[in-house]
Design a protein around this motif. Structure first.
Motif, mmCIF file in Angstrom:
data_model
loop_
_atom_site.group_PDB
_atom_site.id
_atom_site.type_symbol
_atom_site.label_atom_id
_atom_site.label_comp_id
_atom_site.label_asym_id
_atom_site.label_seq_id
_atom_site.Cartn_x
_atom_site.Cartn_y
_atom_site.Cartn_z
ATOM 1 N N MET A 1 0.839 -1.196 0.000
ATOM 2 C CA MET A 1 0.000 0.000 0.000
ATOM 3 C C MET A 1 0.873 1.244 0.000
ATOM 4 S SD MET A 1 -2.985 -1.055 2.703
ATOM 5 C CE MET A 1 -3.874 0.455 2.319
ATOM 6 N N SER A 2 0.385 2.333 -0.507
ATOM 7 C CA SER A 2 1.111 3.600 -0.557
ATOM 8 C C SER A 2 0.385 4.632 0.296
ATOM 9 C CB SER A 2 1.223 4.105 -1.998
ATOM 10 O OG SER A 2 1.965 3.188 -2.777
ATOM 11 N N LEU A 3 1.156 5.398 1.078
ATOM 12 C CA LEU A 3 0.593 6.439 1.937
ATOM 13 C C LEU A 3 1.075 7.799 1.454
ATOM 14 C CD1 LEU A 3 -0.925 7.306 4.506
ATOM 15 C CD2 LEU A 3 1.228 7.028 5.745
ATOM 16 N N ALA A 4 0.147 8.670 1.129
ATOM 17 C CA ALA A 4 0.488 10.012 0.652
ATOM 18 C C ALA A 4 0.643 10.957 1.838
ATOM 19 C CB ALA A 4 -0.589 10.531 -0.282
ATOM 20 N N ILE A 5 1.805 11.573 2.005
ATOM 21 C CA ILE A 5 2.068 12.522 3.081
ATOM 22 C C ILE A 5 2.156 13.925 2.490
ATOM 23 C CG2 ILE A 5 3.643 13.186 4.926
ATOM 24 C CD1 ILE A 5 4.566 10.317 5.047
ATOM 25 N N PRO A 6 1.233 14.840 2.817
ATOM 26 C CA PRO A 6 1.239 16.192 2.226
ATOM 27 C C PRO A 6 2.361 17.051 2.816
ATOM 28 C CG PRO A 6 -0.530 15.988 3.830
ATOM 29 C CD PRO A 6 0.091 14.628 3.726
ATOM 30 N N LYS A 7 3.358 17.287 2.059
ATOM 31 C CA LYS A 7 4.503 18.066 2.528
ATOM 32 C C LYS A 7 4.128 19.511 2.843
ATOM 33 C CE LYS A 7 8.405 17.590 0.375
ATOM 34 N NZ LYS A 7 9.395 17.531 -0.717
ATOM 35 N N LYS A 8 3.279 20.086 2.015
ATOM 36 C CA LYS A 8 2.936 21.498 2.190
ATOM 37 C C LYS A 8 2.231 21.738 3.521
ATOM 38 C CE LYS A 8 0.398 25.318 0.094
ATOM 39 N NZ LYS A 8 -0.499 25.730 -1.017
ATOM 40 N N GLU A 9 1.219 20.896 3.830
ATOM 41 C CA GLU A 9 0.466 21.060 5.072
ATOM 42 C C GLU A 9 1.351 20.846 6.289
ATOM 43 O OE1 GLU A 9 -0.506 19.599 2.446
ATOM 44 O OE2 GLU A 9 -2.474 20.404 1.899
ATOM 45 N N ILE A 10 2.230 19.836 6.217
ATOM 46 C CA ILE A 10 3.133 19.565 7.326
ATOM 47 C C ILE A 10 4.082 20.743 7.540
ATOM 48 C CG2 ILE A 10 5.081 18.142 8.076
ATOM 49 C CD1 ILE A 10 3.666 15.748 6.901
ATOM 50 N N GLY A 11 4.542 21.332 6.466
ATOM 51 C CA GLY A 11 5.411 22.499 6.570
ATOM 52 C C GLY A 11 4.718 23.672 7.237
ATOM 53 N N GLU A 12 3.439 23.859 6.892
ATOM 54 C CA GLU A 12 2.677 24.955 7.493
ATOM 55 C C GLU A 12 2.467 24.720 8.984
ATOM 56 O OE1 GLU A 12 -0.849 25.019 5.172
ATOM 57 O OE2 GLU A 12 0.038 26.186 3.528
ATOM 58 N N ILE A 13 2.201 23.472 9.352
ATOM 59 C CA ILE A 13 2.034 23.144 10.772
ATOM 60 C C ILE A 13 3.330 23.394 11.527
ATOM 61 C CG2 ILE A 13 1.659 21.248 12.399
ATOM 62 C CD1 ILE A 13 -0.270 20.044 10.324
ATOM 63 N N ARG A 14 4.452 23.008 10.918
ATOM 64 C CA ARG A 14 5.746 23.222 11.563
ATOM 65 C C ARG A 14 6.017 24.704 11.759
ATOM 66 N NH1 ARG A 14 8.738 21.077 8.006
ATOM 67 N NH2 ARG A 14 8.800 18.974 8.882
ATOM 68 N N GLU A 15 5.690 25.512 10.765
ATOM 69 C CA GLU A 15 5.898 26.953 10.877
ATOM 70 C C GLU A 15 5.051 27.555 11.987
ATOM 71 O OE1 GLU A 15 5.194 28.759 7.137
ATOM 72 O OE2 GLU A 15 6.951 27.856 6.163
ATOM 73 N N ARG A 16 3.789 27.119 12.074
ATOM 74 C CA ARG A 16 2.911 27.634 13.133
ATOM 75 C C ARG A 16 3.417 27.219 14.511
ATOM 76 N NH1 ARG A 16 -1.309 25.978 9.614
ATOM 77 N NH2 ARG A 16 -1.763 24.179 10.950
ATOM 78 N N THR A 17 3.887 25.982 14.611
ATOM 79 C CA THR A 17 4.396 25.489 15.893
ATOM 80 C C THR A 17 5.652 26.248 16.308
ATOM 81 O OG1 THR A 17 3.532 23.271 15.436
ATOM 82 C CG2 THR A 17 5.233 23.457 17.135
#
Length: 260
Positions: free
Chosen positions: A24-40
């Motif tokens: 199975m393949s899991l898609a990880i959204p890089k853009k959203e994760i980056g935005e969360i990291r910036e907010r954190t």
């Protein structure tokens, strides 16, 4: 997801990371994760800045209380004004962006400020500028500010917490007045502390941080009664020197006091 030249939608490396496992393949959204990291990261930096600013504000409030015990009303007034400016101009804008940071350090600043503001007005009253100018010979007025009379916006916990701590400062003042045989000032101290204690008791259920202070408050009232009793004994026996087991450094009067 990007559109190729043929008009077909196909995933590309900039959109997702493909992690294969078990067929199975899991898609990880890089853009959203980056935005969360910036907010954190931004929130962490703001939290660190707020803690540092709160430390400065709380220190100024403590120094104001210390100045009041030394009779330096002008310095105390300036320091309390500095705390008000710190809260209004520096801390509140941070809390508007991150309301969850209100508890903890910020609440500590407000409580210390309330204690200092209450003590200042308790000593000098409404005409504080006139009375403070004669602070060397002026007896405490004994006025206790209402929450609505304090310039900063407070919660009930902020106000009641500072009100409980005020009795510690009144206790130190009572001991200092006792050493100069000022029985009338000691009476004002006893009446004020008893009034605060009975008012809070009549309210019934109190915020948790305030309830924890009630035992200390009760002990402070008892010790003030002792100071007044020892003053009366001194008058009856003709003793010239005031001696008491209640000291300025007693833990019941000294739980939140430092001159740093």
């Amino acid at each position: 997801m990007k559109i190729n030249e043929d008009g077909d939608s196909k995933p590309v490396a900039d959109d997702i990371i493909m992690q294969e496992g078990g067929g199975m393949s899991l898609a990880i959204p890089k853009k959203e994760i980056g935005e969360i990291r910036e907010r954190t990261d931004h929130r962490d930096k703001m939290r660190e800045s707020l803690i540092k600013t709160c430390r400065d504000g709380q220190k100024a409030a403590k120094q104001a209380i210390f100045a009041l015990h030394r009779g330096d009303a002008a310095r105390a007034a300036k320091l309390l004004n500095d705390v008000e400016n710190c809260v209004t101009n520096d801390l509140l804008p941070m809390l508007e962006e991150e309301p969850n940071l209100r508890h903890g350090s910020f609440a500590g600043v407000l409580e210390e400020y309330v204690e200092g503001k209450l003590f200042y007005t308790w000593l000098y009253g409404d005409n504080h500028e006139t009375n403070a100018g004669n602070s060397s010979n002026q007896r405490a007025v004994g006025k206790i500010l209402l929450m609505s009379e304090i310039p900063l916006k407070l919660s009930m916990e902020d106000y009641f917490g500072g009100l409980c701590d005020l009795t510690g400062e009144i206790g130190r003042y009572a001991v200092s007045r006792g050493t100069v045989r000022d029985k009338e000032s000691v009476k004002v101290c006893v009446d004020s502390s008893q009034s605060i204690y009975m008012t809070l008791k009549m309210l019934g259920k109190l915020p948790r941080n305030v309830s924890k202070k009630m035992t200390t408050l009760s002990k402070s009232v008892d010790k003030l009664d002792r100071v007044l009793y020892e003053q009366s004994l001194m008058e009856m026996t003709g003793r010239k020197e005031f001696a008491t087991g209640v000291e300025v450094g007693n833990p019941a009067f000294d739980s939140n006091f430092t001159g740093d």
